[in-house]
Scaffold this active site. Structure first.
Site, PDB file in Angstrom:
ATOM      1  N   CYS A 142     -71.141  43.269  -0.645  1.00  0.00           N
ATOM      2  CA  CYS A 142     -70.136  43.456   0.402  1.00  0.00           C
ATOM      3  C   CYS A 142     -69.061  44.429  -0.057  1.00  0.00           C
ATOM      4  O   CYS A 142     -68.897  44.678  -1.253  1.00  0.00           O
ATOM      5  CB  CYS A 142     -69.450  42.124   0.748  1.00  0.00           C
ATOM      6  SG  CYS A 142     -70.552  40.795   1.225  1.00  0.00           S
ATOM      7  N   ASP A 192     -45.754  80.470  -5.760  1.00  0.00           N
ATOM      8  CA  ASP A 192     -45.846  80.396  -4.300  1.00  0.00           C
ATOM      9  C   ASP A 192     -44.436  80.400  -3.695  1.00  0.00           C
ATOM     10  O   ASP A 192     -43.593  79.563  -4.038  1.00  0.00           O
ATOM     11  CB  ASP A 192     -46.593  79.124  -3.894  1.00  0.00           C
ATOM     12  CG  ASP A 192     -46.849  79.053  -2.410  1.00  0.00           C
ATOM     13  OD1 ASP A 192     -47.895  79.556  -1.974  1.00  0.00           O
ATOM     14  OD2 ASP A 192     -45.996  78.506  -1.678  1.00  0.00           O
TER      15      ASP A 192
END
Length: 500
Positions: free
Chosen positions: A41, A448
């Site tokens: 499960c 950046d």
């Protein structure tokens, strides 16, 4: 999560606590095999919690199946996101798992998989078996079974089509595997009314689950803001694009799940059904559906500078590309230009060298050019500078000849070194390929401009950020981009200059 899983080794005590609390955050990290019932499960299964002495834990469904357990019919452990551990780790086992998910065993066998990783078949089998308990064939078999169940339960495809779409070589192999894994025949698995239907003729409709929290609208909006005409399409709700798959081009349409849950609805039009598993894997990677938002937010949210951003957008994802080679070329085309300019240049390259669809689908007309086609393409009319055109050709030639290797199983550090050795490729471009091409969760973009603006607003610097947000720097990048250019993440006029 690290208390449960450390380098592939499960801690039984912590696993059992997760099962006892039915914690859905651990779904996909491991499965619980119950000796008294013979089933396995997901941790959040709503059934009565088994006694601790009756359970054992497995990192993969394949391992549980090899130990003789079948999948639970109630909690459907195969219908959850995959383990984020394979995307986070950079070792050979994780690289192998990414390639298996991308269908490498189906295409090239175990020998092809081993060759991609630079190992012998025997070495690779030993490594996987040592950590996971099973080898590559068993892992690929489990993936085929999961794909089969998905198709059986959510489409009206004939069982013969389901078998071959799932990657099985024969109907007998398909029937035997489904019966062994799920304890039912394929016909018995099919509900009276499938959860979804096939939609328009030729299209498959699937639900792709994610871990909550997940804002599907934001991820799709980011991709839509960068949509390249002819290759991609954005209508404000649905993001569509052409996928270049092993057996031909496909078209996918991605939209938020209609029930508002942590999922995306994918509508796929495939050239061949056997490409379904690869298409699903690439869509999941495109949308970062297997991420562990709890682990990411716990680290980034603990930083006072990022805490308000994380609280305002819990579970933020890193949208990537379905193909790292495509992203490498697009990163070059996007160097030092606006997002609108990058879209225009990319659309021209796609029209000049891309592979046309047999029949357009809406505004979608081409697959992105393959490296070998692009290396020899005439790009003189695209509008690139001479230097940029030479870089595109250089990158494409390196990809085509194999001196630069970009695929889900690539060694990310080695890929970065290979890219940086090419003229015209600097640290920012190589980092962007790692972040949005190879789906590396721990990438910082040096220099950046949008990140610098956000860091300045937060009173931080590149040097500080580069260390304190490990191992989730890619997600920190997304938060900082959202601060600098919010129109990429929320509806509004698109800024002319924005992150790639």
């Amino acid at each position: 999560m690290t208390a449960v899983l450390e380098r592939g080794r499960l801690d039984a005590e912590h696993c059992y606590r997760a099962v006892a609390s039915r914690d859905p955050r651990f779904d996909g990290w491991f499965v619980t095999a119950v000796h008294s019932t013979g089933i396995y499960c997901r941790p959040s299964c709503p059934a009565r919690t088994p006694l601790q002495r009756n359970v054992e834990f497995h990192t993969t469904a394949a391992s549980a199946q090899a130990a003789g357990f079948r999948a639970c019919r109630r909690c459907r452990p195969d219908a959850v996101p995959g383990s984020p551990d394979w995307d986070v780790r950079a070792d050979v086992v994780a690289r192998a798992m990414r390639l298996i998910a991308d269908g490498e065993v189906e295409r090239g066998g175990v020998g092809g998989l081993a060759g991609r990783l630079g190992y012998s078949e025997r070495q690779l089998h030993r490594l996987l078996t040592s950590e996971l308990g099973v080898g590559p064939l068993a892992l690929a078999r489990a993936q085929r079974a999961q794909t089969a169940r998905l198709l059986i339960e959510t489409t009206l495809l004939p069982m013969t089509d389901v078998a071959f779409a799932s990657g099985f070589a024969s109907i007998r192999q398909f029937n035997d595997t489904v019966r062994s894994v799920f304890g039912r025949t394929p016909s018995e698995l099919r509900p009276a009314t499938p959860r979804t239907n096939g939609g328009a003729p030729g299209w498959l409709t699937l639900r792709l689950a994610a871990r909550a929290p997940f804002a599907a609208e934001e991820v799709l909006l980011f991709l839509g803001a960068h949509a390249t005409p002819g290759l991609e399409e954005w209508d404000g709700t649905t993001f569509s694009r052409v996928l270049d798959l092993p057996h031909g081009p496909a078209v996918v349409r991605l939209s938020p799940a209609p029930d508002g849950g942590a999922a995306v609805t994918a509508r796929l039009r495939l050239h061949e059904l056997r490409d379904l598993g690869v298409a699903v894997t690439r869509c999941r990677r495109l949308l970062d559906l297997d991420a562990d938002p709890s682990a990411v937010d716990a680290v980034l949210g603990a930083d006072p500078a990022l805490a308000p951003l994380v609280a305002g957008a819990p579970g933020r994802r890193v949208p990537t590309a379905p193909d790292a080679e495509e992203l490498a070329v697009r990163a070059v085309l996007g160097q030092q230009v606006s997002v609108a300019g990058a879209r225009t240049l990319t659309a021209r390259v796609v029209a000049a060298a891309g592979r046309p669809l047999v029949e357009p689908v809406g505004t979608l007309t081409h697959a992105f050019p393959r490296a070998a086609d692009l290396a020899d393409a005439d790009l003189s009319a695209v509008g690139l500078t001479g230097a940029r055109r030479r870089t595109v050709h250089t990158v494409a030639a390196a990809l085509a000849e194999g001196s630069v290797v970009l695929n889900p199983g690539s060694d990310r550090d080695e890929a970065r070194r290979q890219l940086l050795a090419l003229p015209g490729i600097g640290p920012w471009t190589a980092a962007l390929v790692g972040l949005r091409g190879l789906a590396d969760p721990d990438v910082w973009l040096p220099g950046d401009l949008a990140l610098r603006r956000s860091l300045a607003a937060l009173g931080s610097s590149d040097a500080e950020a580069d260390e304190r947000w490990r191992p989730w720097r890619s997600y920190a990048v997304m938060h900082l981009w959202a601060l600098a250019v919010p129109t990429l993440f929320t509806r509004g006029p698109l800024s002319d200059r924005s992150p790639s």
